[in-house]
Design an enzyme around this catalytic site. Structure first.
Site: not given
Length: 270
Positions: A181-182
């Protein structure tokens, strides 16, 4: 030749996915190199051949190792990504990190993707959202709807496990790739995000990866790092603790902790 046999249910979902993609003569695909977008790109190329434009957005929110892997994956699939550079630090609602940061960031990034797709003659933009994404707190999905981004994996009823199973069917290396994820998801809401913070998180996670860990996160709580990983990797962390502590302290982190509950997706949403 693929000799793997799909279950009737999964085969029906794959057929539905192909039919949903076949509705369009050409598509642009938001491609990060993750499990979902890689399967989507693979099936799009299978269905539409060279009428597929993968678009990858590169920026501080994405680990550079992930960006490099994405480029190699696209090449293996037979498509050349259009790479866009995005300065997320120019976005006030990224830096301030409100509860709906993901909405603002997604809107910013997918606006870039949509503009680039239209400029290159692609009016249909696809993304890799799946059915399981509806179960988590995902404010970014609202932005996709506002921009008219189509999510064929979700529309075809594919869960995360379905996507991994189909990735194995297609012999994609992402079939067993850990969730990614980011980098901003490692920081608590309402904590200012700085370039230095993201750089420290990326470098720290690169070190965890070098130890052979598979699923992990380095959550940053002020000047304290909280390591989340699979409990089976606790031993590796302890065995390498001195070098790990030295590495993280050189990044400006003062205190290093290990979460005994292990890795859990969405911990920062709690």
């Amino acid at each position: 030749m693929n000799t793997t046999t799909l279950s009737p249910i999964l085969n029906a979902k794959l057929t539905a996915l192909k039919n949903n993609i076949r509705r369009f003569s050409a598509v642009a695909v938001a491609f990060s190199g993750g499990v979902d977008s890689t399967l989507l790109l693979k099936v799009c190329v299978e269905v539409l051949d060279d009428q597929v434009l993968p678009i990858t957005v590169n920026g501080a929110m994405l680990p550079q190792s992930e960006f490099a892997e994405a480029q190699a994956l696209a090449k293996d699939i037979g498509a050349t990504p259009l790479v866009l550079e995005a300065d997320v630090f120019s976005l006030d609602n990224f830096v301030k990190n409100p509860a709906d940061r993901c909405y603002h960031c997604k809107k910013f990034i997918f606006t870039h993707i949509k503009n680039a797709a239209l400029k290159n003659g692609y009016s249909v933009i696809l993304d890799g959202s799946n059915l399981d994404d509806m179960k988590d707190y995902r404010p970014g999905i609202k932005a996709l709807g506002e921009l008219g981004i189509y999510s064929p994996l979700k529309e075809s009823g594919l869960t995360k496990q379905d996507i991994r199973d189909l990735s194995a069917y297609y012999h994609l290396p992402t079939a067993t790739k850990p969730a990614m994820a980011c980098l901003a998801t490692r920081i608590p809401t309402h904590t200012i995000i700085t370039p230095e913070t993201l750089t420290a998180i990326e470098a720290g996670e690169d070190y965890l990866k070098s130890l052979g860990l598979n699923q992990y996160r380095l959550r940053l709580l002020g000047d304290t790092a909280k390591i989340e990983c699979d409990p089976k990797d606790f031993k590796t962390i302890i065995e390498n603790r001195l070098t790990l502590v030295e590495t993280l302290k050189n990044l400006g982190i003062k205190t290093i902790t290990l979460d005994l509950a292990g890795y859990n997706c969405g911990n920062m949403n709690v």
